[in-house]
Design a protein around this motif. Structure first.
Motif, PDB file in Angstrom:
ATOM      1  N   ALA A  26       1.133  -0.962   0.028  1.00 32.49           N
ATOM      2  CA  ALA A  26      -0.081  -0.180  -0.264  1.00 32.49           C
ATOM      3  C   ALA A  26       0.995   1.333   0.247  1.00 32.49           C
ATOM      4  N   LEU A  27       1.346   1.334   1.062  1.00 30.82           N
ATOM      5  CA  LEU A  27       2.889   2.084   0.933  1.00 30.82           C
ATOM      6  C   LEU A  27       3.942   2.615  -0.585  1.00 30.82           C
ATOM      7  N   ASN A  28       4.301   1.083  -0.694  1.00 30.86           N
ATOM      8  CA  ASN A  28       4.999   1.729  -2.556  1.00 30.86           C
ATOM      9  C   ASN A  28       3.528   2.301  -3.551  1.00 30.86           C
ATOM     10  N   GLU A  29       2.710   1.347  -3.584  1.00 24.97           N
ATOM     11  CA  GLU A  29       1.620   1.944  -4.217  1.00 24.97           C
ATOM     12  C   GLU A  29       0.962   3.835  -4.277  1.00 24.97           C
ATOM     13  N   SER A  30       1.456   4.356  -2.962  1.00 21.11           N
ATOM     14  CA  SER A  30       0.905   5.619  -2.684  1.00 21.11           C
ATOM     15  C   SER A  30       2.179   5.873  -3.653  1.00 21.11           C
ATOM     16  N   LEU A  31       3.130   6.141  -3.501  1.00 25.14           N
ATOM     17  CA  LEU A  31       4.215   6.561  -3.893  1.00 25.14           C
ATOM     18  C   LEU A  31       4.061   6.710  -5.571  1.00 25.14           C
ATOM     19  N   THR A  46       4.993  13.586   4.109  1.00 22.24           N
ATOM     20  CA  THR A  46       6.249  13.514   2.804  1.00 22.24           C
ATOM     21  C   THR A  46       6.033  11.897   2.182  1.00 22.24           C
ATOM     22  N   LYS A  47       6.224  12.617   0.935  1.00 20.50           N
ATOM     23  CA  LYS A  47       7.295  11.459   0.139  1.00 20.50           C
ATOM     24  C   LYS A  47       8.099  10.782   0.522  1.00 20.50           C
ATOM     25  N   ALA A  48       9.491  11.636   1.195  1.00 23.58           N
ATOM     26  CA  ALA A  48      10.463  11.200   1.715  1.00 23.58           C
ATOM     27  C   ALA A  48      10.196  10.545   3.235  1.00 23.58           C
ATOM     28  N   ASP A  49       9.251  10.626   4.003  1.00 25.68           N
ATOM     29  CA  ASP A  49       8.677   9.781   4.899  1.00 25.68           C
ATOM     30  C   ASP A  49       8.605   8.505   4.583  1.00 25.68           C
ATOM     31  N   VAL A  50       7.250   8.082   3.379  1.00 28.32           N
ATOM     32  CA  VAL A  50       6.957   7.093   3.507  1.00 28.32           C
ATOM     33  C   VAL A  50       7.940   5.696   2.756  1.00 28.32           C
ATOM     34  N   ALA A  51       8.774   6.730   1.662  1.00 28.97           N
ATOM     35  CA  ALA A  51      10.207   6.405   1.555  1.00 28.97           C
ATOM     36  C   ALA A  51      10.985   5.900   2.770  1.00 28.97           C
ATOM     37  N   ALA A  52      11.362   6.348   3.340  1.00 26.51           N
ATOM     38  CA  ALA A  52      11.839   6.112   4.289  1.00 26.51           C
ATOM     39  C   ALA A  52      11.499   4.603   5.487  1.00 26.51           C
ATOM     40  N   LEU A  53      10.054   4.702   5.720  1.00 19.58           N
ATOM     41  CA  LEU A  53       9.121   4.046   6.315  1.00 19.58           C
ATOM     42  C   LEU A  53       9.075   2.640   5.438  1.00 19.58           C
TER      43      LEU A  53
END
Length: 65
Positions: A26-31, A46-53
């Motif tokens: 789900a996180l990958n799809e959101s990016l 932020t996108k950076a927050d999701v990428a770090a997660l």
């Protein structure tokens, strides 16, 4: 998913491997799907927050989930 602790500063969850995959996907799809200008509004981070997660989630698969 089990909530183990929530103390205001930290949330501790126990999740199954399938739940981890679902969250990861789900996180990958959101990016991939959300445009830059709408990402933070819709996701609340932020996108950076999701990428770090996602980088942290990748450690699960390195360790054999």
């Amino acid at each position: 998913m089990d909530l183990l602790e929530h103390n205001g500063a930290c949330i501790t969850l126990r999740i199954t491997p399938d739940e981890a995959v679902a969250i990861n996907n789900a996180l990958n799809e959101s990016l991939e799907v959300l445009a830059d200008e709408e990402f933070e509004t819709r996701m609340g981070v932020t996108k950076a927050d999701v990428a770090a997660l996602l980088d942290t989630f990748s450690l699960l698969w390195r360790d054999g989930v």
